[in-house]
Motif scaffolding. Structure first.
Motif, PDB file in Angstrom:
ATOM      1  N   GLU A  14       0.791  -0.898   0.035  1.00 50.90           N
ATOM      2  CA  GLU A  14       0.047   0.001  -0.221  1.00 50.90           C
ATOM      3  C   GLU A  14       1.281   0.922  -0.005  1.00 50.90           C
ATOM      4  O   GLU A  14       0.785   2.206  -0.578  1.00 50.90           O
ATOM      5  CB  GLU A  14      -0.859   0.156   1.186  1.00 50.90           C
ATOM      6  N   CYS A  15       2.134   1.274   0.880  1.00 45.63           N
ATOM      7  CA  CYS A  15       2.675   1.784   0.716  1.00 45.63           C
ATOM      8  C   CYS A  15       3.874   2.490  -0.585  1.00 45.63           C
ATOM      9  O   CYS A  15       3.652   4.139  -0.886  1.00 45.63           O
ATOM     10  CB  CYS A  15       3.792   1.945   1.881  1.00 45.63           C
ATOM     11  N   THR A  16       4.277   1.752  -1.620  1.00 50.88           N
ATOM     12  CA  THR A  16       4.223   1.757  -2.666  1.00 50.88           C
ATOM     13  C   THR A  16       3.494   3.051  -3.374  1.00 50.88           C
ATOM     14  O   THR A  16       3.554   3.279  -4.621  1.00 50.88           O
ATOM     15  CB  THR A  16       5.435   0.506  -2.933  1.00 50.88           C
ATOM     16  N   LEU A  17       2.308   1.752  -3.449  1.00 50.26           N
ATOM     17  CA  LEU A  17       1.305   2.409  -4.877  1.00 50.26           C
ATOM     18  C   LEU A  17       1.684   3.696  -3.909  1.00 50.26           C
ATOM     19  O   LEU A  17       1.236   5.160  -4.913  1.00 50.26           O
ATOM     20  CB  LEU A  17       0.008   1.804  -4.038  1.00 50.26           C
ATOM     21  N   ARG A  18       0.556   4.543  -2.786  1.00 50.49           N
ATOM     22  CA  ARG A  18       0.728   5.761  -2.364  1.00 50.49           C
ATOM     23  C   ARG A  18       1.870   6.232  -3.285  1.00 50.49           C
ATOM     24  O   ARG A  18       1.624   7.932  -3.285  1.00 50.49           O
ATOM     25  CB  ARG A  18       0.752   5.745  -1.102  1.00 50.49           C
ATOM     26  N   ARG A  19       3.268   5.539  -2.997  1.00 55.63           N
ATOM     27  CA  ARG A  19       3.978   6.503  -3.729  1.00 55.63           C
ATOM     28  C   ARG A  19       4.116   6.548  -4.340  1.00 55.63           C
ATOM     29  O   ARG A  19       4.806   8.299  -5.309  1.00 55.63           O
ATOM     30  CB  ARG A  19       5.799   6.346  -2.287  1.00 55.63           C
ATOM     31  N   TYR A  20       4.025   5.594  -5.435  1.00 56.33           N
ATOM     32  CA  TYR A  20       3.125   5.733  -6.775  1.00 56.33           C
ATOM     33  C   TYR A  20       2.163   7.513  -7.503  1.00 56.33           C
ATOM     34  O   TYR A  20       2.230   7.941  -8.253  1.00 56.33           O
ATOM     35  CB  TYR A  20       2.931   5.137  -7.973  1.00 56.33           C
ATOM     36  N   ALA A  21       1.810   7.398  -6.022  1.00 55.90           N
ATOM     37  CA  ALA A  21       0.719   8.873  -6.455  1.00 55.90           C
ATOM     38  C   ALA A  21       1.003  10.206  -5.541  1.00 55.90           C
ATOM     39  O   ALA A  21       0.127  10.899  -5.183  1.00 55.90           O
ATOM     40  CB  ALA A  21      -0.614   8.659  -5.510  1.00 55.90           C
ATOM     41  N   ASN A  22       2.500  10.225  -5.153  1.00 53.63           N
ATOM     42  CA  ASN A  22       2.775  11.059  -4.581  1.00 53.63           C
ATOM     43  C   ASN A  22       2.580  12.770  -5.233  1.00 53.63           C
ATOM     44  O   ASN A  22       3.196  12.892  -6.534  1.00 53.63           O
ATOM     45  CB  ASN A  22       4.423  11.263  -4.175  1.00 53.63           C
ATOM     46  N   VAL A  23       2.494  13.679  -5.285  1.00 51.99           N
ATOM     47  CA  VAL A  23       1.890  14.947  -6.063  1.00 51.99           C
ATOM     48  C   VAL A  23       3.331  15.799  -6.374  1.00 51.99           C
ATOM     49  O   VAL A  23       3.076  15.376  -7.801  1.00 51.99           O
ATOM     50  CB  VAL A  23       1.571  15.837  -5.111  1.00 51.99           C
ATOM     51  N   ASP A  24       4.585  15.489  -5.858  1.00 54.70           N
ATOM     52  CA  ASP A  24       5.929  15.652  -6.258  1.00 54.70           C
ATOM     53  C   ASP A  24       6.805  14.737  -7.164  1.00 54.70           C
ATOM     54  O   ASP A  24       7.397  15.133  -7.204  1.00 54.70           O
ATOM     55  CB  ASP A  24       6.600  15.998  -5.417  1.00 54.70           C
ATOM     56  N   SER A  25       5.951  13.647  -6.787  1.00 50.39           N
ATOM     57  CA  SER A  25       7.246  12.766  -7.296  1.00 50.39           C
ATOM     58  C   SER A  25       6.718  11.283  -8.254  1.00 50.39           C
ATOM     59  O   SER A  25       7.327  10.860  -8.804  1.00 50.39           O
ATOM     60  CB  SER A  25       8.313  12.095  -6.635  1.00 50.39           C
ATOM     61  N   GLY A  26       5.505  11.330  -7.614  1.00 50.17           N
ATOM     62  CA  GLY A  26       4.318   9.743  -8.757  1.00 50.17           C
ATOM     63  C   GLY A  26       4.068   9.830  -9.965  1.00 50.17           C
ATOM     64  O   GLY A  26       4.449  11.021 -10.297  1.00 50.17           O
ATOM     65  N   PHE A  27       3.955   8.463 -10.694  1.00 53.41           N
ATOM     66  CA  PHE A  27       3.262   9.172 -12.152  1.00 53.41           C
ATOM     67  C   PHE A  27       2.093   8.741 -11.821  1.00 53.41           C
ATOM     68  O   PHE A  27       1.130   9.517 -12.741  1.00 53.41           O
ATOM     69  CB  PHE A  27       4.298   7.964 -12.768  1.00 53.41           C
ATOM     70  N   LEU A  28       1.319   8.304 -11.318  1.00 53.83           N
ATOM     71  CA  LEU A  28      -0.121   8.636 -11.052  1.00 53.83           C
ATOM     72  C   LEU A  28      -0.881   9.424 -10.775  1.00 53.83           C
ATOM     73  O   LEU A  28      -0.721   9.862  -8.912  1.00 53.83           O
ATOM     74  CB  LEU A  28      -0.702   7.668 -10.031  1.00 53.83           C
ATOM     75  N   HIS A  29      -2.520  10.093 -11.147  1.00 53.14           N
ATOM     76  CA  HIS A  29      -2.623  11.897 -10.680  1.00 53.14           C
ATOM     77  C   HIS A  29      -3.542  11.267 -10.553  1.00 53.14           C
ATOM     78  O   HIS A  29      -5.066  10.575 -10.576  1.00 53.14           O
ATOM     79  CB  HIS A  29      -2.452  12.483 -12.045  1.00 53.14           C
ATOM     80  N   GLU A  30      -4.470  12.400  -9.230  1.00 53.86           N
ATOM     81  CA  GLU A  30      -6.219  12.473  -9.267  1.00 53.86           C
ATOM     82  C   GLU A  30      -6.936  12.651  -9.452  1.00 53.86           C
ATOM     83  O   GLU A  30      -6.415  13.339 -10.235  1.00 53.86           O
ATOM     84  CB  GLU A  30      -5.727  13.253  -7.709  1.00 53.86           C
ATOM     85  N   GLY A  31      -7.558  12.332  -9.541  1.00 56.76           N
ATOM     86  CA  GLY A  31      -8.733  12.378 -10.713  1.00 56.76           C
ATOM     87  C   GLY A  31      -8.653  11.593 -12.043  1.00 56.76           C
ATOM     88  O   GLY A  31      -9.795  11.012 -12.909  1.00 56.76           O
ATOM     89  N   GLU A  32      -7.654  11.203 -12.375  1.00 60.83           N
ATOM     90  CA  GLU A  32      -7.130  10.193 -13.210  1.00 60.83           C
ATOM     91  C   GLU A  32      -7.646   9.092 -13.388  1.00 60.83           C
ATOM     92  O   GLU A  32      -7.547   8.030 -13.436  1.00 60.83           O
ATOM     93  CB  GLU A  32      -6.248  10.880 -14.702  1.00 60.83           C
ATOM     94  N   HIS A  33      -6.035   8.867 -11.616  1.00 59.36           N
ATOM     95  CA  HIS A  33      -6.383   6.860 -12.075  1.00 59.36           C
ATOM     96  C   HIS A  33      -6.756   6.870 -10.376  1.00 59.36           C
ATOM     97  O   HIS A  33      -6.732   5.757 -10.578  1.00 59.36           O
ATOM     98  CB  HIS A  33      -4.457   7.203 -11.327  1.00 59.36           C
ATOM     99  N   PHE A  34      -6.634   8.211  -9.279  1.00 61.88           N
ATOM    100  CA  PHE A  34      -7.419   7.522  -8.417  1.00 61.88           C
ATOM    101  C   PHE A  34      -8.451   8.954  -7.837  1.00 61.88           C
ATOM    102  O   PHE A  34      -8.041  10.096  -8.609  1.00 61.88           O
ATOM    103  CB  PHE A  34      -6.487   7.151  -6.787  1.00 61.88           C
ATOM    104  N   LYS A  35      -9.656   8.564  -7.272  1.00 65.39           N
ATOM    105  CA  LYS A  35     -10.015   9.227  -6.623  1.00 65.39           C
ATOM    106  C   LYS A  35      -9.240   9.734  -5.098  1.00 65.39           C
ATOM    107  O   LYS A  35     -10.068   8.124  -4.168  1.00 65.39           O
ATOM    108  CB  LYS A  35     -11.586   9.310  -7.447  1.00 65.39           C
TER     109      LYS A  35
END
Length: 83
Positions: free
Chosen positions: A28-49
């Motif tokens: 779960e920690c790694t998935l959240r890291r991929y969604a980090n605003v500063d360094s991740g590649f998953l973006h809120e609104g597109e990949h997660f809500k």
């Protein structure tokens, strides 16, 4: 106040963080890291809500998450495939 729950479209799979990380073979920690605003590649609104509150659960759009991970070079293997 009563909130109306809407079902996702038939062709979309939305999972909780725990379910998504298990399905992807990540923590779960790694998935959240991929969604980090500063360094991740998953973006809120597109990949997660995220829900309306800080403590609300996050829903992950699995098709879009997997597509983004493939673009980053991740390789997925079917559980039924023989290696």
């Amino acid at each position: 106040m009563h909130m109306q729950l809407l079902s996702p479209p038939e062709n979309e799979t939305w999972l909780s963080t725990k379910e998504a990380s298990t399905a992807l073979g990540l923590s779960e920690c790694t998935l959240r890291r991929y969604a980090n605003v500063d360094s991740g590649f998953l973006h809120e609104g597109e990949h997660f809500k995220k829900g309306p509150f800080r403590t609300s659960r996050t829903a992950w759009h699995m098709e879009k998450v997997q597509e983004a991970m493939l673009q980053q070079g991740f390789v997925f293997f079917s559980k039924n495939s023989i290696l």
